[in-house]
Motif scaffolding. Structure first.
Motif, PDB file in Angstrom:
ATOM      1  N   ASP A   8      -1.696  -5.282  -2.382  1.00 21.58           N
ATOM      2  CA  ASP A   8      -1.649  -6.604  -1.787  1.00 21.58           C
ATOM      3  C   ASP A   8      -3.027  -7.248  -1.698  1.00 21.58           C
ATOM      4  OD1 ASP A   8      -2.505  -4.797   0.088  1.00 21.58           O
ATOM      5  OD2 ASP A   8      -1.382  -5.653   1.757  1.00 21.58           O
ATOM      6  N   ASP A   9      -4.062  -6.499  -2.040  1.00 22.96           N
ATOM      7  CA  ASP A   9      -5.426  -7.039  -2.002  1.00 22.96           C
ATOM      8  C   ASP A   9      -5.905  -7.506  -3.370  1.00 22.96           C
ATOM      9  OD1 ASP A   9      -5.781  -6.246   0.766  1.00 22.96           O
ATOM     10  OD2 ASP A   9      -5.916  -4.191   0.002  1.00 22.96           O
ATOM     11  N   GLN A  29       0.827  -1.199   0.000  1.00 21.02           N
ATOM     12  CA  GLN A  29       0.000   0.000   0.000  1.00 21.02           C
ATOM     13  C   GLN A  29       0.866   1.256   0.000  1.00 21.02           C
ATOM     14  OE1 GLN A  29      -2.598  -0.795   3.353  1.00 21.02           O
ATOM     15  NE2 GLN A  29      -4.255  -1.319   1.977  1.00 21.02           N
ATOM     16  N   GLU A  30       1.992   1.202   0.674  1.00 27.29           N
ATOM     17  CA  GLU A  30       2.906   2.332   0.618  1.00 27.29           C
ATOM     18  C   GLU A  30       3.457   2.518  -0.788  1.00 27.29           C
ATOM     19  OE1 GLU A  30       5.751   1.322   3.530  1.00 27.29           O
ATOM     20  OE2 GLU A  30       4.404   1.677   5.222  1.00 27.29           O
ATOM     21  N   VAL A  31       3.673   1.397  -1.493  1.00 31.54           N
ATOM     22  CA  VAL A  31       4.134   1.463  -2.880  1.00 31.54           C
ATOM     23  C   VAL A  31       3.149   2.239  -3.730  1.00 31.54           C
ATOM     24  CG1 VAL A  31       4.498   0.073  -4.949  1.00 31.54           C
ATOM     25  CG2 VAL A  31       5.541  -0.604  -2.819  1.00 31.54           C
ATOM     26  N   ALA A  32       1.862   2.035  -3.499  1.00 31.58           N
ATOM     27  CA  ALA A  32       0.845   2.677  -4.316  1.00 31.58           C
ATOM     28  C   ALA A  32       0.931   4.186  -4.247  1.00 31.58           C
ATOM     29  CB  ALA A  32      -0.550   2.213  -3.871  1.00 31.58           C
ATOM     30  N   SER A  33       1.475   4.719  -3.154  1.00 34.52           N
ATOM     31  CA  SER A  33       1.518   6.162  -3.007  1.00 34.52           C
ATOM     32  C   SER A  33       2.910   6.748  -3.205  1.00 34.52           C
ATOM     33  CB  SER A  33       1.013   6.553  -1.610  1.00 34.52           C
ATOM     34  OG  SER A  33       1.848   5.990  -0.620  1.00 34.52           O
ATOM     35  N   LYS A  34       3.945   5.896  -3.284  1.00 33.27           N
ATOM     36  CA  LYS A  34       5.312   6.392  -3.317  1.00 33.27           C
ATOM     37  C   LYS A  34       5.592   7.251  -4.551  1.00 33.27           C
ATOM     38  CE  LYS A  34       8.762   3.886  -4.609  1.00 33.27           C
ATOM     39  NZ  LYS A  34       9.809   2.854  -4.719  1.00 33.27           N
ATOM     40  N   ASP A  35       5.117   6.804  -5.701  1.00 26.14           N
ATOM     41  CA  ASP A  35       5.328   7.531  -6.952  1.00 26.14           C
ATOM     42  C   ASP A  35       3.970   7.961  -7.485  1.00 26.14           C
ATOM     43  OD1 ASP A  35       6.649   8.594  -9.118  1.00 26.14           O
ATOM     44  OD2 ASP A  35       6.628   6.732 -10.255  1.00 26.14           O
ATOM     45  N   MET A  36       3.167   8.549  -6.608  1.00 23.10           N
ATOM     46  CA  MET A  36       1.758   8.779  -6.892  1.00 23.10           C
ATOM     47  C   MET A  36       1.560   9.719  -8.078  1.00 23.10           C
ATOM     48  SD  MET A  36      -1.138  10.072  -4.248  1.00 23.10           S
ATOM     49  CE  MET A  36      -0.201  11.562  -3.957  1.00 23.10           C
ATOM     50  N   ALA A  37       0.684   9.344  -8.955  1.00 25.15           N
ATOM     51  CA  ALA A  37       0.336  10.164 -10.104  1.00 25.15           C
ATOM     52  C   ALA A  37      -0.901  10.991  -9.795  1.00 25.15           C
ATOM     53  CB  ALA A  37       0.071   9.280 -11.316  1.00 25.15           C
ATOM     54  N   GLN A  68      -1.964   2.052 -10.836  1.00 24.37           N
ATOM     55  CA  GLN A  68      -2.407   2.938  -9.762  1.00 24.37           C
ATOM     56  C   GLN A  68      -3.785   3.525 -10.071  1.00 24.37           C
ATOM     57  OE1 GLN A  68       0.953   5.595  -9.735  1.00 24.37           O
ATOM     58  NE2 GLN A  68       1.937   4.533  -8.028  1.00 24.37           N
ATOM     59  N   PHE A  69      -3.982   3.890 -11.323  1.00 22.72           N
ATOM     60  CA  PHE A  69      -5.306   4.380 -11.721  1.00 22.72           C
ATOM     61  C   PHE A  69      -6.348   3.286 -11.524  1.00 22.72           C
ATOM     62  CE2 PHE A  69      -8.348   5.447 -15.300  1.00 22.72           C
ATOM     63  CZ  PHE A  69      -8.962   6.493 -14.625  1.00 22.72           C
ATOM     64  N   GLY A  70      -5.966   2.049 -11.834  1.00 29.39           N
ATOM     65  CA  GLY A  70      -6.878   0.941 -11.613  1.00 29.39           C
ATOM     66  C   GLY A  70      -7.292   0.821 -10.161  1.00 29.39           C
ATOM     67  N   LEU A  71      -6.339   0.939  -9.232  1.00 30.54           N
ATOM     68  CA  LEU A  71      -6.684   0.905  -7.816  1.00 30.54           C
ATOM     69  C   LEU A  71      -7.622   2.044  -7.440  1.00 30.54           C
ATOM     70  CD1 LEU A  71      -3.478  -0.015  -5.759  1.00 30.54           C
ATOM     71  CD2 LEU A  71      -5.424  -1.457  -6.327  1.00 30.54           C
ATOM     72  N   ALA A 115     -15.298   2.625  -7.020  1.00 33.29           N
ATOM     73  CA  ALA A 115     -16.424   1.738  -7.299  1.00 33.29           C
ATOM     74  C   ALA A 115     -16.841   0.944  -6.066  1.00 33.29           C
ATOM     75  CB  ALA A 115     -16.067   0.791  -8.438  1.00 33.29           C
ATOM     76  N   TYR A 116     -15.879   0.634  -5.192  1.00 30.40           N
ATOM     77  CA  TYR A 116     -16.143  -0.157  -3.987  1.00 30.40           C
ATOM     78  C   TYR A 116     -15.543   0.585  -2.785  1.00 30.40           C
ATOM     79  CZ  TYR A 116     -17.006  -3.666  -7.555  1.00 30.40           C
ATOM     80  OH  TYR A 116     -17.478  -4.331  -8.656  1.00 30.40           O
ATOM     81  N   PRO A 117     -16.163   1.680  -2.368  1.00 31.57           N
ATOM     82  CA  PRO A 117     -15.548   2.547  -1.358  1.00 31.57           C
ATOM     83  C   PRO A 117     -15.362   1.892   0.001  1.00 31.57           C
ATOM     84  CG  PRO A 117     -17.811   3.205  -1.826  1.00 31.57           C
ATOM     85  CD  PRO A 117     -17.441   2.206  -2.859  1.00 31.57           C
ATOM     86  N   ASP A 118     -16.022   0.787   0.250  1.00 29.86           N
ATOM     87  CA  ASP A 118     -15.868   0.117   1.543  1.00 29.86           C
ATOM     88  C   ASP A 118     -14.682  -0.840   1.565  1.00 29.86           C
ATOM     89  OD1 ASP A 118     -17.227  -1.468  -0.355  1.00 29.86           O
ATOM     90  OD2 ASP A 118     -17.995  -2.789   1.218  1.00 29.86           O
ATOM     91  N   ARG A 119     -13.972  -0.990   0.444  1.00 28.13           N
ATOM     92  CA  ARG A 119     -12.913  -2.002   0.354  1.00 28.13           C
ATOM     93  C   ARG A 119     -11.515  -1.464   0.674  1.00 28.13           C
ATOM     94  NH1 ARG A 119     -14.760  -7.340  -0.083  1.00 28.13           N
ATOM     95  NH2 ARG A 119     -16.848  -7.216  -0.983  1.00 28.13           N
ATOM     96  N   ASN A 120     -11.207  -0.262   0.218  1.00 27.96           N
ATOM     97  CA  ASN A 120      -9.873   0.314   0.415  1.00 27.96           C
ATOM     98  C   ASN A 120      -8.772  -0.631  -0.095  1.00 27.96           C
ATOM     99  OD1 ASN A 120      -7.950   2.201   1.183  1.00 27.96           O
ATOM    100  ND2 ASN A 120      -7.719   1.302   3.217  1.00 27.96           N
TER     101      ASN A 120
END
Length: 627
Positions: A269-270, A30-38, A251-254, A260-265
């Protein structure tokens, strides 16, 4: 009917979910998802659930994709976003897959099944880039929020955002996976310098006052005329950032999934994430595989354009091929192009071949190509590149990109414009402009746009001077050559992340991106570095373009590569799903179907079991088709 929603606050709307990932990150991924955030601009979402529309074919189905004429525009000068999308899907499918009857698509392999769902588009930008790249996510209604999967991909060649629909979309969408795409900084976002018009996020046309809404606005000198396009004129060398483009698409996909599924976060890794691409898209996913952050679960690369240190780069072999092949190919019994003897003579005069007559000069050109690493099989398939003048188009575009030249900055003077019947530049018509985004390949000539060569002469070999200039940008010693070589040096790949499953699939007859210069050294380097999860399938009798197998002369000689790419995806999925063993390296020996015969699964010999033998220095099995 397609329902489309536009969000003027797109930057904010898409940034917030990414920021939520930062705030809630508890794992490395999850930290990876934000490290090079677009930051994603120009969000556009649409629904594709009507009887005459879907995610995979725009409602065209196999019969509609096979029709030779594109889907019509009600107003040829002002098509709607929905019309542009449907035509772009039609064009993208036909540019990649063999859809002809007897070719086996959607019967023996592949899918054009109707897939209802939603589509999300945006612009993304890697840090420091002058121009954005397009990203898109297709989210099928069958997506399983409890067992989420995502396929991330990059367009082949220089195609637009739908350029991998027949590769990633055809495999991932019917499985219920979200599919995230990038055009990796290229695409058909052409800009008409005379009319001062470019393409919005939805493909429609607007002037430069559209600002960030336009996907490409070139930095052009005052009074520039003709056509600019992103791959050649962005000043970005997009190929150097292919891996980052793929990651930003994921990242855009996440972000889309979390909207679309705001309760999932969801974090990486998910969600199971598999990357796949062919040609330049294959090279892009291999560049993404280098990322040591643990966000990718598997990679499948078909006929990848990938550069390994110490191996000849594509620009080197392209510019050599453009000069020598017209002279050399008759040695293999290939009918000569009309200017073949003239080319041999100009090569002789330039000291590039030896021999006192055309036969000796042909042999000299052929020997040079063979000594440089070309095989006879690759040379035979490359004859189509000579016939269609692909080498020159590729060389001119890539030289401009590698050197980060802008409009009217090409060191060999190449320009692009629409031409009249006498070959003179003219203004594009409104209907020509309107169709570019849907039909353009991302590299002119094509779609009424011509490649203009100011060095062209009036003799029997008019392109020679320009091609010599392109070649000098590789082996010359001036500042422009240094500039182009510097851009090429930015392309060298590294080995994939340790433990990452990677399957590389390549045709031995590839005449555009020969495996001897790309896949084979890539796999050898990965194996030497201890990457035990890298696999290689070499497919004999497969060349670069499945789409040309719709022509009987090619269908009789070659097999399609896409079935092996899909099979490799299946093997990667099984490995992730049930810990099944990865397939062994394999030399696959299919049997082309021959003239007038339909393709049969027995022709393909798709590997199923591991074994041991040797190809390119790595253990492999030999798989033969049934007679």
């Amino acid at each position: 009917m397609t329902s489309t929603s536009y969000h003027p606050l797109s930057r904010t709307l898409l940034l917030l979910p990414a920021l939520a990932l930062v705030a809630c990150a508890t794992s490395g991924r999850q930290e990876v998802a934000s490290k090079d955030m677009a930051v994603f601009d120009q969000l556009r979402s649409s629904e594709h659930r009507a009887a005459d529309d879907d995610l995979l074919t725009g409602g065209l189905g196999l019969d509609g994709l096979r029709i030779m004429v594109p889907p019509a525009f009600a107003d040829a000068q002002a098509p709607t976003p929905a019309e542009l999308r449907r035509r772009a899907l039609w064009s993208s499918w036909r540019g990649i897959a063999d859809l002809a009857p007897g070719g086996g698509y959607a019967e023996l392999y592949g899918s054009v099944a109707r897939v209802p769902g939603r589509e999300f588009h945006a612009h993304a930008r890697v840090p420091g880039a002058n121009q954005p790249h397009r990203v898109m996510v297709q989210l099928p209604d069958a997506f399983d929020a409890d067992e989420p999967c995502m396929v991330v991909t990059a367009s082949s060649g220089s195609r637009g955002i739908y350029g991998s629909i027949a590769v990633a979309g055809a495999w991932g969408l019917p499985k219920g996976c979200a599919v995230a795409y990038t055009d990796k900084g290229a695409g058909a976002d052409y800009f008409d310098l005379d009319a001062q018009m470019g393409h919005r996020a939805d493909g429609t046309l607007a002037g430069p006052d559209g600002g960030d809404a336009l996907a490409f606005v070139p930095d052009a000198p005052a009074g520039a005329s003709g056509i600019a396009f992103k791959h050649a004129h962005s000043k970005d060398n997009p190929e150097a950032d292919w891996g980052r483009h793929v990651r930003q698409a994921a990242q855009f996909g996440l972000n889309v999934l979390n909207q679309a599924y705001p309760d999932r976060n969801y974090g990486f890794d998910d969600v199971r994430v598999i990357a796949v691409g062919v040609s330049n898209g294959g090279g892009a996913v291999l560049r993404a595989a280098e990322d040591n952050d643990d966000w990718l679960d598997a990679v499948v690369a078909g006929e990848p354009n990938v550069l390994v240190n110490g191996v000849r780069p594509l620009y080197d072999i392209t510019t050599e091929a453009a000069l020598l092949m017209p002279c050399a190919l008759p040695v293999l019994g290939i009918p000569p192009v009309p200017y073949a003897d003239a080319r041999c003579a100009t090569l002789k005069a330039a000291g590039l071949v030896n021999g006192d007559d055309p036969a000796a000069q042909r042999q000299s050109a052929y020997d040079t190509l063979r000594k440089g690493g070309w095989t006879d099989d690759a040379l035979r398939a490359a004859s189509m590149n000579v016939a269609f003048d692909l080498w020159r188009g590729i060389g001119a575009t890539y030289a401009s990109a590698y050197g980060r030249y802008g409009v009217d900055g090409h060191p060999c003077g190449y320009r692009y414009a629409v031409q009249d019947a006498q070959g003179r530049p003219r203004a594009a018509t409104a209907s020509e402009r309107a169709a570019w985004w849907s039909e353009g390949s991302g590299i002119p000539p094509g779609n009424a746009i011509a490649l203009l060569d100011p060095k062209a002469g009036d003799g029997a070999d008019p392109a020679f001077a320009g091609l010599t200039c392109l070649r000098a940008l590789w082996d010359g010693q001036d500042s422009d050559a240094n500039r182009v070589r510097k851009g090429i040096a930015e392309l060298h790949s590294a080995t994939p992340r340790p433990g990452l499953p990677v399957i590389v699939v390549h045709g031995s007859d590839d005449g555009l991106v020969p495996l001897a210069f790309t896949s084979a050294p890539y796999v050898a380097a990965a194996k030497a570095a201890g990457r035990e999860h890298v696999r290689f399938w070499e497919v004999r009798h497969a060349q670069h373009f499945d789409a040309i197998l719709g022509l009987p002369i090619y269908a009789a000689q070659y097999v399609p590569l896409l079935p092996y790419v899909y099979a490799a995806l299946d093997r990667a999925w099984a490995h992730l799903d049930s810990d099944a063993a990865l397939p062994a390296d394999a030399t696959i020996d299919p049997i082309p179907r021959g003239a007038g015969k339909p393709l049969d699964l027995r022709n393909l010999a798709i590997p199923e079991t591991p074994g041991a033998a040797s190809v390119h220095g790595v253990a492999n099995e030999s798989v033969h088709a049934s007679p």
